[in-house]
Design a protein around this motif. Structure first.
Motif, mmCIF file in Angstrom:
data_model
loop_
_atom_site.group_PDB
_atom_site.id
_atom_site.type_symbol
_atom_site.label_atom_id
_atom_site.label_comp_id
_atom_site.label_asym_id
_atom_site.label_seq_id
_atom_site.Cartn_x
_atom_site.Cartn_y
_atom_site.Cartn_z
ATOM 1 N N HIS A 63 0.884 -1.212 0.110
ATOM 2 C CA HIS A 63 -0.249 0.045 0.105
ATOM 3 C C HIS A 63 0.853 1.311 -0.200
ATOM 4 O O HIS A 63 2.072 1.278 0.435
ATOM 5 N N ILE A 64 0.058 2.207 -0.365
ATOM 6 C CA ILE A 64 1.034 3.631 -0.641
ATOM 7 C C ILE A 64 0.662 4.526 0.624
ATOM 8 O O ILE A 64 -0.595 4.855 0.542
ATOM 9 N N MET A 65 1.560 5.119 1.332
ATOM 10 C CA MET A 65 1.151 6.129 2.109
ATOM 11 C C MET A 65 1.931 7.472 1.857
ATOM 12 O O MET A 65 3.003 7.507 1.664
ATOM 13 N N PRO A 66 1.048 8.647 1.792
ATOM 14 C CA PRO A 66 1.754 10.019 1.508
ATOM 15 C C PRO A 66 2.463 10.205 3.021
ATOM 16 O O PRO A 66 2.324 10.077 3.866
ATOM 17 N N LEU A 67 3.851 11.110 2.487
ATOM 18 C CA LEU A 67 4.734 11.186 3.409
ATOM 19 C C LEU A 67 4.220 12.074 4.436
ATOM 20 O O LEU A 67 4.945 12.339 5.572
ATOM 21 N N LEU A 68 3.256 13.193 3.884
ATOM 22 C CA LEU A 68 3.133 14.302 4.978
ATOM 23 C C LEU A 68 1.645 13.921 5.331
ATOM 24 O O LEU A 68 0.892 13.849 4.456
ATOM 25 N N GLY A 69 1.398 13.880 6.631
ATOM 26 C CA GLY A 69 0.045 13.642 6.977
ATOM 27 C C GLY A 69 -0.425 14.843 7.984
ATOM 28 O O GLY A 69 0.253 15.662 8.493
ATOM 29 N N PHE A 70 -1.614 14.852 8.152
ATOM 30 C CA PHE A 70 -2.250 16.010 9.170
ATOM 31 C C PHE A 70 -2.879 15.230 10.681
ATOM 32 O O PHE A 70 -3.400 14.233 10.420
ATOM 33 N N GLY A 71 -2.098 15.648 11.424
ATOM 34 C CA GLY A 71 -2.550 15.315 12.924
ATOM 35 C C GLY A 71 -3.822 16.019 13.434
ATOM 36 O O GLY A 71 -4.089 17.238 13.155
ATOM 37 N N THR A 72 -4.439 15.100 14.284
ATOM 38 C CA THR A 72 -6.093 15.688 14.866
ATOM 39 C C THR A 72 -6.143 15.484 16.385
ATOM 40 O O THR A 72 -6.910 15.922 16.768
ATOM 41 N N LYS B 273 -14.844 19.982 18.954
ATOM 42 C CA LYS B 273 -14.818 18.936 18.070
ATOM 43 C C LYS B 273 -15.194 19.396 16.689
ATOM 44 O O LYS B 273 -14.409 18.860 15.831
ATOM 45 N N SER B 274 -15.951 20.557 16.632
ATOM 46 C CA SER B 274 -16.278 21.183 15.453
ATOM 47 C C SER B 274 -14.829 21.915 14.817
ATOM 48 O O SER B 274 -14.703 22.105 13.432
ATOM 49 N N THR B 275 -14.111 22.356 15.543
ATOM 50 C CA THR B 275 -12.797 22.700 15.107
ATOM 51 C C THR B 275 -12.012 21.852 14.452
ATOM 52 O O THR B 275 -11.372 22.322 13.385
ATOM 53 N N VAL B 276 -11.871 20.580 15.285
ATOM 54 C CA VAL B 276 -11.228 19.821 14.500
ATOM 55 C C VAL B 276 -12.016 19.361 13.251
ATOM 56 O O VAL B 276 -11.140 19.046 12.227
ATOM 57 N N GLU B 277 -13.038 19.137 13.063
ATOM 58 C CA GLU B 277 -13.600 18.850 11.877
ATOM 59 C C GLU B 277 -13.419 19.832 10.612
ATOM 60 O O GLU B 277 -13.124 19.305 9.641
ATOM 61 N N ALA B 278 -13.588 21.173 11.252
ATOM 62 C CA ALA B 278 -13.312 22.134 10.026
ATOM 63 C C ALA B 278 -11.800 22.080 9.773
ATOM 64 O O ALA B 278 -11.622 22.272 8.506
ATOM 65 N N TYR C 157 -8.008 10.068 20.947
ATOM 66 C CA TYR C 157 -8.297 11.462 20.669
ATOM 67 C C TYR C 157 -10.073 11.804 20.739
ATOM 68 O O TYR C 157 -10.261 13.144 20.824
ATOM 69 N N ALA C 158 -10.895 10.833 20.757
ATOM 70 C CA ALA C 158 -12.272 11.214 21.016
ATOM 71 C C ALA C 158 -12.976 11.983 19.984
ATOM 72 O O ALA C 158 -13.746 12.746 20.216
ATOM 73 N N ASN C 159 -12.196 11.953 18.545
ATOM 74 C CA ASN C 159 -12.770 12.886 17.660
ATOM 75 C C ASN C 159 -12.902 12.285 16.256
ATOM 76 O O ASN C 159 -13.254 12.641 15.052
ATOM 77 N N GLU C 160 -13.026 10.887 16.401
ATOM 78 C CA GLU C 160 -12.888 9.981 14.973
ATOM 79 C C GLU C 160 -14.345 10.186 14.276
ATOM 80 O O GLU C 160 -14.308 10.027 13.021
ATOM 81 N N GLU C 161 -15.381 10.634 15.033
ATOM 82 C CA GLU C 161 -16.626 10.849 14.397
ATOM 83 C C GLU C 161 -16.531 12.132 13.539
ATOM 84 O O GLU C 161 -17.053 12.074 12.267
ATOM 85 N N GLN C 162 -15.893 13.061 14.231
ATOM 86 C CA GLN C 162 -15.769 14.354 13.501
ATOM 87 C C GLN C 162 -14.638 14.162 12.318
ATOM 88 O O GLN C 162 -15.206 14.806 10.916
ATOM 89 N N VAL C 163 -13.640 13.539 12.525
ATOM 90 C CA VAL C 163 -12.709 13.320 11.496
ATOM 91 C C VAL C 163 -13.311 12.504 10.305
ATOM 92 O O VAL C 163 -13.131 12.925 9.006
ATOM 93 N N GLY C 164 -14.037 11.533 10.680
ATOM 94 C CA GLY C 164 -14.733 10.782 9.495
ATOM 95 C C GLY C 164 -15.668 11.777 8.775
ATOM 96 O O GLY C 164 -15.924 11.589 7.507
ATOM 97 N N ARG C 165 -16.575 12.479 9.489
ATOM 98 C CA ARG C 165 -17.395 13.301 8.803
ATOM 99 C C ARG C 165 -16.802 14.444 7.848
ATOM 100 O O ARG C 165 -17.298 14.462 6.803
ATOM 101 N N ALA C 166 -15.556 14.955 8.285
ATOM 102 C CA ALA C 166 -15.078 15.767 7.354
ATOM 103 C C ALA C 166 -14.634 14.854 5.941
ATOM 104 O O ALA C 166 -14.821 15.615 5.014
#
Length: 286
Positions: free
Chosen positions: A16-25, A33-38, A57-66
């Motif tokens: 599998h291929i993984m981008p070398l630069l990721g975004f942490g949450t 939580k809305s700030t994380v989603e945005a 992190y208790a924000n997977e719902e917001q990350v998934g929604r984004a």
């Protein structure tokens, strides 16, 4: 540089291929939580295609929604996103009193459960986080190992460059993923107090001035040139965009050597509440 350029990627040992630069949450509890989603939506618009989260992190719902919003509006396809999570307490063996059990046998048992998830098509790739080299060896030497870990996500920055662990992982085709690449604010509740602010380091700032870049961009670029995948975290639109602009300049060998010299074995995240646990990972040098 076109900010919508495709981020360089690495091919993992499972193909599998993984981008070398990721975004942490990860974020303190006071961050909405809305700030994380945005922020995740903004990161996707900027061009990030590797998004990192966790049960803790208790924000997977917001990350998934984004992510779903950006798929539904045509910004990207779901298969374009490399989404990383770490399992929650339901995956970790515990005793009758709820205490975590992670001796050698239990680490392998947990890994077998994750292998079953991969067989079931629930995950694409299996990796670990905060493992030292001995803990990695527990899995790598496991009898009848089906899927070796493809990555190890650890604290890694200029003050803790993890050069020995990086060498160990490279020799075993394990990609090192760095978090806290920009250091961490000592005012945060989970960070060891009285540590220096990495982005204020005079050597780093001098190099940033030489290249006409921000200290954060130089700190990120340093890791990328070492073959380390990096997670950049911010909830500021300006910094989200700035942290993405790290592929149109190069640090010289002399620059890299200078930055190597900043290593001092300093951890911002020591998780001292677990220091008595037999598998506390930071008792080993690497």
């Amino acid at each position: 540089m076109n900010q919508m350029m495709k981020v360089p990627s690495v091919k993992l040992s499972d193909g599998h291929i993984m981008p070398l630069l990721g975004f942490g949450t990860s974020a303190p509890s006071q961050v909405l939580k809305s700030t994380v989603e945005a922020a995740v939506q903004m990161a996707i618009d900027v061009g990030y295609r590797h998004i990192d989260s966790a049960y803790l992190y208790a924000n997977e719902e917001q990350v998934g929604r984004a992510i779903r919003k950006k798929v539904s509006d045509g910004t990207l396809r779901r298969e374009d996103v490399f989404y990383t999570s770490k399992p929650g307490k339901e995956m970790i063996p515990r005793d009758a009193q709820g205490q975590v059990l992670l001796d050698t046998v239990d680490i392998c048992a947990t890994w077998e459960a994750l292998e079953e998830c991969k067989d079931a098509g629930l995950v694409r790739s299996l990796g670990v986080s905060n493992f030292n080299h001995r803990q990695l060896e527990l899995i790598l030497n496991k009898p009848q190992l089906k899927y070796p870990p493809v990555c190890n996500q650890v604290e890694c920055h200029l003050y803790l460059n993890q050069h020995r662990l990086l060498g160990f992982c490279k020799a075993r085709d394990i990609v090192l993923i760095a978090y806290a690449v920009l250091g961490s604010d000592p005012e945060k509740q989970w960070v060891t107090k009285d540590n220096p602010r990495l982005l204020e380091d005079p050597v780093l700032r001098a190099l940033a001035g030489k290249h006409g870049r921000s200290p954060a961009q130089v700190a990120l670029r340093y890791q990328l040139q070492r073959g380390v995948a990096v997670l950049a975290k911010s909830f500021s639109e300006k910094r989200i965009r700035e942290n993405f602009q790290v592929f149109d300049f190069q640090l010289s060998p002399e620059d890299m050597e200078t930055l190597d010299g900043l290593n001092r074995g300093l951890r911002y995240f020591r998780n001292l509440e677990f220091v008595q646990h037999p598998n506390y990972p930071y008792t080993e040098e690497y």
